[in-house]
Design a protein around this motif. Sequence first.
Motif, short mmCIF file in Angstrom:
data_model
loop_
_atom_site.label_atom_id
_atom_site.label_comp_id
_atom_site.label_asym_id
_atom_site.label_seq_id
_atom_site.Cartn_x
_atom_site.Cartn_y
_atom_site.Cartn_z
N MET A 1 49.37 69.06 18.34
CA MET A 1 48.34 70.07 18.46
C MET A 1 48.89 71.33 19.12
SD MET A 1 45.08 70.56 17.94
CE MET A 1 43.54 71.05 18.62
N ALA A 2 49.70 71.15 20.14
CA ALA A 2 50.22 72.32 20.87
C ALA A 2 51.08 73.20 19.96
CB ALA A 2 51.00 71.87 22.08
N ARG A 3 51.88 72.59 19.11
CA ARG A 3 52.72 73.39 18.21
C ARG A 3 51.85 74.20 17.27
NH1 ARG A 3 57.41 69.22 16.53
NH2 ARG A 3 58.26 69.09 18.61
N ASN A 4 50.77 73.59 16.81
CA ASN A 4 49.86 74.29 15.92
C ASN A 4 49.27 75.51 16.63
OD1 ASN A 4 48.21 74.85 13.71
ND2 ASN A 4 46.59 73.51 14.44
N GLN A 5 48.89 75.36 17.86
CA GLN A 5 48.30 76.47 18.62
C GLN A 5 49.34 77.55 18.91
OE1 GLN A 5 45.06 76.95 19.38
NE2 GLN A 5 44.70 75.14 18.14
N LYS A 6 50.58 77.14 19.18
CA LYS A 6 51.64 78.12 19.43
C LYS A 6 51.92 78.92 18.16
CE LYS A 6 53.90 75.56 23.10
NZ LYS A 6 55.08 74.81 23.51
N ALA A 7 51.95 78.23 17.03
CA ALA A 7 52.18 78.91 15.77
C ALA A 7 51.02 79.86 15.46
CB ALA A 7 52.34 77.90 14.64
N ARG A 8 49.83 79.43 15.77
CA ARG A 8 48.65 80.27 15.55
C ARG A 8 48.72 81.53 16.41
NH1 ARG A 8 42.56 77.84 15.95
NH2 ARG A 8 41.52 79.58 14.97
N GLN B 1 49.60 87.37 16.72
CA GLN B 1 50.34 88.51 17.24
C GLN B 1 50.96 89.33 16.10
OE1 GLN B 1 52.92 86.25 19.75
NE2 GLN B 1 51.78 86.71 21.60
N ALA B 2 51.56 88.65 15.14
CA ALA B 2 52.20 89.34 14.02
C ALA B 2 51.17 90.07 13.16
CB ALA B 2 52.99 88.35 13.18
N ARG B 3 50.05 89.40 12.88
CA ARG B 3 48.99 90.01 12.09
C ARG B 3 48.42 91.23 12.81
NH1 ARG B 3 44.52 86.19 11.54
NH2 ARG B 3 46.16 84.79 10.89
N GLY B 4 48.28 91.11 14.12
CA GLY B 4 47.78 92.23 14.91
C GLY B 4 48.73 93.42 14.88
N LYS C 1 44.54 88.71 21.62
CA LYS C 1 44.05 87.35 21.42
C LYS C 1 45.22 86.39 21.27
CE LYS C 1 40.91 84.86 18.33
NZ LYS C 1 40.10 84.96 17.12
N GLY C 2 46.23 86.78 20.51
CA GLY C 2 47.42 85.96 20.35
C GLY C 2 48.18 85.81 21.65
N ASP C 3 48.26 86.89 22.42
CA ASP C 3 48.93 86.83 23.72
C ASP C 3 48.22 85.86 24.66
OD1 ASP C 3 50.74 88.73 22.84
OD2 ASP C 3 49.75 90.40 23.87
N ALA C 4 46.89 85.91 24.65
CA ALA C 4 46.11 85.02 25.52
C ALA C 4 46.29 83.56 25.11
CB ALA C 4 44.64 85.40 25.46
N ARG C 5 46.29 83.31 23.81
CA ARG C 5 46.48 81.94 23.32
C ARG C 5 47.87 81.43 23.71
NH1 ARG C 5 43.60 79.44 19.44
NH2 ARG C 5 42.85 81.40 18.59
N LYS D 1 47.97 80.59 27.38
CA LYS D 1 47.26 79.34 27.63
C LYS D 1 48.14 78.14 27.29
CE LYS D 1 44.24 77.18 24.88
NZ LYS D 1 43.14 77.02 23.95
N GLU D 2 48.82 78.22 26.17
CA GLU D 2 49.69 77.12 25.75
C GLU D 2 50.87 76.96 26.70
OE1 GLU D 2 49.04 74.80 23.46
OE2 GLU D 2 47.14 75.84 23.26
N LYS D 3 51.43 78.06 27.18
CA LYS D 3 52.54 77.98 28.14
C LYS D 3 52.07 77.33 29.44
CE LYS D 3 55.49 81.71 26.54
NZ LYS D 3 56.13 82.99 26.86
N THR D 4 50.87 77.69 29.86
CA THR D 4 50.32 77.11 31.08
C THR D 4 50.12 75.60 30.91
OG1 THR D 4 49.20 79.17 31.60
CG2 THR D 4 48.41 77.20 32.73
N LYS D 5 49.62 75.21 29.75
CA LYS D 5 49.43 73.78 29.49
C LYS D 5 50.76 73.05 29.51
CE LYS D 5 46.88 72.87 25.86
NZ LYS D 5 46.08 72.98 24.62
#
Length: 57
Positions: free
Chosen positions: A1-8, A13-16, A41-45, A48-52
């Motif tokens: 799941m974490a990889r999926n969120q990191k990729a997202r 970020q790229a789309r932005g 939004k990508g930066d925040a996500r 969050k994943e790095k913190t987890k």
Amino acid sequence: MARNQKARAKTEQARGKAKEAAGRAVGNERLTAEGRAEQSKGDARQAKEKTKDIFKH
């Protein structure tokens, strides 16, 4: 799941960045702002994943 969120996060970020660049190219402030918001939004996500990850180890 974490990889999926990191990729997202990277995708957001790229789309932005693309939206922001397109908005600047055509002089559309709304599109530029949407791009910046999507990047944030990508930066925040990503943060969050790095913190987890820190608390997992």
